[in-house]
Design a protein around this motif. Structure first.
Motif, PDB file in Angstrom:
ATOM      1  N   ARG A 256      50.592  27.001  37.751  1.00  0.00           N
ATOM      2  CA  ARG A 256      49.197  27.400  37.555  1.00  0.00           C
ATOM      3  C   ARG A 256      49.049  28.924  37.599  1.00  0.00           C
ATOM      4  O   ARG A 256      48.353  29.515  36.773  1.00  0.00           O
ATOM      5  N   GLU A 257      49.695  29.559  38.563  1.00  0.00           N
ATOM      6  CA  GLU A 257      49.612  31.020  38.668  1.00  0.00           C
ATOM      7  C   GLU A 257      50.213  31.684  37.430  1.00  0.00           C
ATOM      8  O   GLU A 257      49.628  32.627  36.859  1.00  0.00           O
ATOM      9  N   ALA A 258      51.367  31.197  36.987  1.00  0.00           N
ATOM     10  CA  ALA A 258      52.029  31.794  35.826  1.00  0.00           C
ATOM     11  C   ALA A 258      51.226  31.563  34.551  1.00  0.00           C
ATOM     12  O   ALA A 258      51.198  32.424  33.659  1.00  0.00           O
ATOM     13  N   ALA A 259      50.567  30.406  34.447  1.00  0.00           N
ATOM     14  CA  ALA A 259      49.738  30.132  33.267  1.00  0.00           C
ATOM     15  C   ALA A 259      48.539  31.078  33.223  1.00  0.00           C
ATOM     16  O   ALA A 259      48.180  31.604  32.162  1.00  0.00           O
ATOM     17  N   HIS A 260      47.893  31.282  34.365  1.00  0.00           N
ATOM     18  CA  HIS A 260      46.800  32.255  34.413  1.00  0.00           C
ATOM     19  C   HIS A 260      47.278  33.647  34.001  1.00  0.00           C
ATOM     20  O   HIS A 260      46.583  34.356  33.254  1.00  0.00           O
ATOM     21  N   GLN A 261      48.451  34.041  34.483  1.00  0.00           N
ATOM     22  CA  GLN A 261      48.974  35.361  34.154  1.00  0.00           C
ATOM     23  C   GLN A 261      49.200  35.508  32.659  1.00  0.00           C
ATOM     24  O   GLN A 261      48.916  36.566  32.069  1.00  0.00           O
ATOM     25  N   ARG A 262      49.694  34.474  32.013  1.00  0.00           N
ATOM     26  CA  ARG A 262      49.902  34.528  30.556  1.00  0.00           C
ATOM     27  C   ARG A 262      48.574  34.726  29.833  1.00  0.00           C
ATOM     28  O   ARG A 262      48.472  35.544  28.900  1.00  0.00           O
ATOM     29  N   LEU A 263      47.580  33.981  30.250  1.00  0.00           N
ATOM     30  CA  LEU A 263      46.292  34.043  29.565  1.00  0.00           C
ATOM     31  C   LEU A 263      45.650  35.421  29.710  1.00  0.00           C
ATOM     32  O   LEU A 263      45.219  36.033  28.726  1.00  0.00           O
ATOM     33  N   PHE A 264      45.600  35.936  30.927  1.00  0.00           N
ATOM     34  CA  PHE A 264      44.937  37.220  31.142  1.00  0.00           C
ATOM     35  C   PHE A 264      45.748  38.401  30.619  1.00  0.00           C
ATOM     36  O   PHE A 264      45.187  39.448  30.293  1.00  0.00           O
ATOM     37  N   SER A 265      47.066  38.236  30.527  1.00  0.00           N
ATOM     38  CA  SER A 265      47.896  39.324  30.008  1.00  0.00           C
ATOM     39  C   SER A 265      47.822  39.435  28.494  1.00  0.00           C
ATOM     40  O   SER A 265      47.909  40.536  27.940  1.00  0.00           O
ATOM     41  N   HIS A 266      47.665  38.316  27.808  1.00  0.00           N
ATOM     42  CA  HIS A 266      47.773  38.312  26.348  1.00  0.00           C
ATOM     43  C   HIS A 266      46.462  37.996  25.629  1.00  0.00           C
ATOM     44  O   HIS A 266      46.454  37.841  24.399  1.00  0.00           O
ATOM     45  N   VAL A 267      45.364  37.907  26.387  1.00  0.00           N
ATOM     46  CA  VAL A 267      44.029  37.828  25.784  1.00  0.00           C
ATOM     47  C   VAL A 267      43.268  39.043  26.316  1.00  0.00           C
ATOM     48  O   VAL A 267      42.570  38.975  27.327  1.00  0.00           O
ATOM     49  N   PRO A 268      43.418  40.190  25.669  1.00  0.00           N
ATOM     50  CA  PRO A 268      42.952  41.460  26.238  1.00  0.00           C
ATOM     51  C   PRO A 268      41.461  41.536  26.504  1.00  0.00           C
ATOM     52  O   PRO A 268      41.023  42.285  27.385  1.00  0.00           O
ATOM     53  N   TRP A 269      40.655  40.779  25.770  1.00  0.00           N
ATOM     54  CA  TRP A 269      39.210  40.865  25.934  1.00  0.00           C
ATOM     55  C   TRP A 269      38.692  39.958  27.046  1.00  0.00           C
ATOM     56  O   TRP A 269      37.525  40.058  27.448  1.00  0.00           O
ATOM     57  N   LEU A 270      39.523  39.064  27.569  1.00  0.00           N
ATOM     58  CA  LEU A 270      39.038  38.006  28.457  1.00  0.00           C
ATOM     59  C   LEU A 270      38.507  38.560  29.779  1.00  0.00           C
ATOM     60  O   LEU A 270      37.445  38.142  30.259  1.00  0.00           O
ATOM     61  N   ARG A 271      39.226  39.496  30.373  1.00  0.00           N
ATOM     62  CA  ARG A 271      38.796  40.013  31.669  1.00  0.00           C
ATOM     63  C   ARG A 271      37.430  40.702  31.561  1.00  0.00           C
ATOM     64  O   ARG A 271      36.529  40.446  32.368  1.00  0.00           O
ATOM     65  N   SER A 272      37.269  41.559  30.574  1.00  0.00           N
ATOM     66  CA  SER A 272      35.995  42.255  30.417  1.00  0.00           C
ATOM     67  C   SER A 272      34.880  41.279  30.056  1.00  0.00           C
ATOM     68  O   SER A 272      33.712  41.488  30.420  1.00  0.00           O
ATOM     69  N   HIS A 273      35.222  40.201  29.359  1.00  0.00           N
ATOM     70  CA  HIS A 273      34.240  39.181  29.005  1.00  0.00           C
ATOM     71  C   HIS A 273      33.689  38.509  30.261  1.00  0.00           C
ATOM     72  O   HIS A 273      32.474  38.333  30.415  1.00  0.00           O
ATOM     73  N   LEU A 274      34.574  38.163  31.189  1.00  0.00           N
ATOM     74  CA  LEU A 274      34.159  37.498  32.426  1.00  0.00           C
ATOM     75  C   LEU A 274      33.382  38.455  33.331  1.00  0.00           C
ATOM     76  O   LEU A 274      32.319  38.118  33.847  1.00  0.00           O
ATOM     77  N   PHE A 275      33.923  39.657  33.514  1.00  0.00           N
ATOM     78  CA  PHE A 275      33.263  40.604  34.399  1.00  0.00           C
ATOM     79  C   PHE A 275      31.949  41.089  33.785  1.00  0.00           C
ATOM     80  O   PHE A 275      30.999  41.411  34.509  1.00  0.00           O
ATOM     81  N   GLY A 276      31.893  41.153  32.473  1.00  0.00           N
ATOM     82  CA  GLY A 276      30.647  41.532  31.817  1.00  0.00           C
ATOM     83  C   GLY A 276      29.545  40.516  32.049  1.00  0.00           C
ATOM     84  O   GLY A 276      28.366  40.876  32.138  1.00  0.00           O
ATOM     85  N   ALA A 277      29.909  39.244  32.166  1.00  0.00           N
ATOM     86  CA  ALA A 277      28.910  38.217  32.457  1.00  0.00           C
ATOM     87  C   ALA A 277      28.341  38.399  33.853  1.00  0.00           C
ATOM     88  O   ALA A 277      27.150  38.180  34.088  1.00  0.00           O
ATOM     89  N   VAL A 278      29.179  38.814  34.798  1.00  0.00           N
ATOM     90  CA  VAL A 278      28.690  39.087  36.150  1.00  0.00           C
ATOM     91  C   VAL A 278      27.722  40.270  36.124  1.00  0.00           C
ATOM     92  O   VAL A 278      26.662  40.238  36.761  1.00  0.00           O
ATOM     93  N   GLU A 279      28.066  41.318  35.389  1.00  0.00           N
ATOM     94  CA  GLU A 279      27.170  42.471  35.291  1.00  0.00           C
ATOM     95  C   GLU A 279      25.873  42.094  34.583  1.00  0.00           C
ATOM     96  O   GLU A 279      24.798  42.592  34.924  1.00  0.00           O
ATOM     97  N   GLY A 280      25.975  41.193  33.605  1.00  0.00           N
ATOM     98  CA  GLY A 280      24.769  40.719  32.933  1.00  0.00           C
ATOM     99  C   GLY A 280      23.849  39.980  33.890  1.00  0.00           C
ATOM    100  O   GLY A 280      22.626  40.114  33.827  1.00  0.00           O
ATOM    101  N   TYR A 281      24.449  39.217  34.788  1.00  0.00           N
ATOM    102  CA  TYR A 281      23.663  38.548  35.819  1.00  0.00           C
ATOM    103  C   TYR A 281      22.967  39.581  36.705  1.00  0.00           C
ATOM    104  O   TYR A 281      21.782  39.447  37.030  1.00  0.00           O
ATOM    105  N   ALA A 282      23.694  40.624  37.087  1.00  0.00           N
ATOM    106  CA  ALA A 282      23.114  41.654  37.951  1.00  0.00           C
ATOM    107  C   ALA A 282      21.938  42.343  37.262  1.00  0.00           C
ATOM    108  O   ALA A 282      20.903  42.614  37.886  1.00  0.00           O
ATOM    109  N   ARG A 283      22.083  42.624  35.966  1.00  0.00           N
ATOM    110  CA  ARG A 283      20.983  43.277  35.239  1.00  0.00           C
ATOM    111  C   ARG A 283      19.756  42.385  35.167  1.00  0.00           C
ATOM    112  O   ARG A 283      18.633  42.864  35.046  1.00  0.00           O
ATOM    113  N   GLY A 284      19.952  41.087  35.241  1.00  0.00           N
ATOM    114  CA  GLY A 284      18.825  40.155  35.140  1.00  0.00           C
ATOM    115  C   GLY A 284      18.107  39.902  36.439  1.00  0.00           C
ATOM    116  O   GLY A 284      17.098  39.210  36.455  1.00  0.00           O
ATOM    117  N   ILE A 285      18.601  40.450  37.558  1.00  0.00           N
ATOM    118  CA  ILE A 285      17.952  40.216  38.851  1.00  0.00           C
ATOM    119  C   ILE A 285      16.586  40.887  38.874  1.00  0.00           C
ATOM    120  O   ILE A 285      16.452  42.065  38.597  1.00  0.00           O
TER     121      ILE A 285
END
Length: 480
Positions: A256-285
């Motif tokens: 499971r850990e190695a599979a997560h590492q593959r996904l986040f290492s080779h899908v460059p937009w994924l991390r910013s996509h997830l963290f951007g959703a958190v920031e979007g939530y913050a802007r909506g407060i």
């Protein structure tokens, strides 16, 4: 008391029976919530919190002295969260051990070698289950304290935007004339807010450190990029009553850990996509400022207990805005797709090789459904509760895509966020797979027709070329 997403609140007044009651209240941890600012009866690091003790003994006669002492204690002038305090509280929580009595300990050489071997073997198995290459440049074994140290920078990135918005709403509620007169007091209140945030987040991270088995348990890359991490002590606790050899448990969790590492290492937009959703939530407060102004307008400066009561009643409840709903839905869907993909890929890799694969898969699913680390953490920090139904639906969708399009076709959807399934697609995974098959069939047909047309044009040009050359030759002969 009514809790906000960050559990704001202050302890009740000092008991009426004087010093004896005060002593008993302090010994029993009365007036303290799980993070030192909630209802009575809870323990933890908050039981020794000087802020709670101060507010518990505050009365109108020593209000000035209390705030002077508070200003000295809370000289923090950083961001919305006192991360030094958060780190200290998290380390204290870890040192106290978990409810099952296990204490944190340094990782020995044998455990480090076992983790490295497990991750190495897991990566070999995953080569057959996904087209994404290995994403783990190294494998490490962490103690709980090391997990806290390594993940705090990411927690800061996640929590600061939300804390900033809540803190700004708290400061903006006072009328302008009051803000001008109470400038120093507002500064101290913000420092106090930073301490309250730091206390709660530190407690939450410390408790989580006693549960997680790796760096990606909550579906986000909490550790350094390219570093697969497992916690041997927590893996042993997780597998203790399963009746499965520890080696198999460790290997499955390494998958499971190695599979997560593959996904986040080779899908460059994924991390910013997830963290951007958190920031979007913050802007909506958006805090109910009308309610806050009403409460503040009725406060009696000579009666500070009234302010304490207002805090206990949850006067800082954020509104449920459309912006927040949209951001949380986007984050929830993305996390479900990540977890579902990992679940499907790991099962494909483990099923032919581990007899315990089905049992471990179901154990992890139930752990999440009964309030695992992801649900608890997000519910505490940003109000998000992952729905286990989404994870199962996402896993079924990825498995169906594998059957319909193969491993390469399935993983190709991670090329761009617009290609991923939506929340409505998770409601109907089979419909999405069927529609995708039709879309790609039509695309293949169009590409085939385009290729055929291009070939015909090329052949026509080739057929015409000799005639043109002869014509030129004839002209040449005539002129000579």
């Amino acid at each position: 008391m009514s809790d906000t997403p960050f559990g704001f609140g202050l302890p009740p007044e000092e008991p009426e029976n004087g010093d004896e009651g005060k002593k008993k209240d302090q010994q029993s941890g009365g007036g303290q919530g799980p993070f030192g600012f909630g209802p009575p009866g809870a323990g933890g690091p908050g039981a020794d919190n000087p802020l709670a003790a101060m507010f518990g003994s505050m009365n109108p006669n020593d209000l000035g002295a209390a705030f002077q002492q508070l200003g000295q204690m809370l000289s923090y002038e950083g961001g919305p969260v006192n991360w030094d305090m958060a780190k200290q509280i998290a380390r204290q929580t870890v040192s106290q051990g978990t409810s099952d009595g296990t204490k944190d300990a340094s990782v020995g050489p044998a455990e480090r070698t076992a983790v490295q071997d497990a991750v190495r073997l897991a990566d070999l198995w995953l080569d057959d289950a996904t087209s994404l290459p290995s994403g783990a440049a190294s494998a490490v074994a962490w103690s709980r304290a090391e997990w806290v140290e390594a993940t705090l920078p990411v927690w800061k990135e996640l929590v600061d935007p939300v804390a900033e918005r809540v803190g700004a709403a708290m400061g903006d509620v006072l009328p302008e004339e009051m803000q001008a007169m109470a400038g120093p007091l507002i500064g101290m209140m913000r420092s106090m807010g930073g301490a309250m945030f730091g206390t709660q987040i530190g407690q939450a991270v410390g408790v989580l450190a006693g549960e997680v088995v790796g760096s990606t348990d909550i579906g986000l890359p909490l550790g350094p990029a390219g570093k697969a991490a497992l916690l041997p002590l927590n893996i042993a606790s997780f597998g203790k009553d399963l009746g499965i050899p520890l080696e198999e448990v460790r290997l499955y969790l390494a998958l499971r850990e190695a599979a997560h590492q593959r996904l986040f290492s080779h899908v460059p937009w994924l991390r910013s996509h997830l963290f951007g959703a958190v920031e979007g939530y913050a802007r909506g407060i958006k805090v109910d400022t009308a309610k806050l102004e009403d409460v503040v307008g009725q406060l009696d400066p000579q009666n500070p207990e009234q302010l304490q009561d207002a805090l206990q009643q949850g006067m800082f409840q954020p509104e449920d805005t459309p912006e927040q709903k949209a951001a949380l839905a986007r984050l929830e869907t993305a996390l479900a797709l990540v977890e579902g993909w990992v679940d499907a890929v790991v099962h494909a890799a483990a099923k032919p090789r581990l007899s315990s694969a089905d049992a471990l898969r179901e154990t992890l699913r139930r752990r999440r459904a009964t309030g695992g680390p992801a649900e608890q953490t997000f519910a505490t920090l940003i109000g998000l509760e992952l729905r286990p139904r989404r994870l199962r639906d996402a896993s079924r969708l990825w498995a169906s895509l594998t059957d319909a399009r193969g491993v390469d076709g399935r993983d190709g959807l991670w090329a761009h966020p617009d290609m991923l399934p939506t929340a409505s697609d998770l409601d109907d995974p089979d419909g999405f797979v069927h529609r995708e098959q039709l879309d790609f069939s039509e695309l293949d047909k169009m590409l085939g027709e385009a290729a055929s047309g291009s070939a015909e044009k090329t052949n026509l040009k080739k057929d015409d070329a000799p005639a043109d050359e002869n014509k030129d030759d004839d002209k040449g002969d005539g002129t000579e």
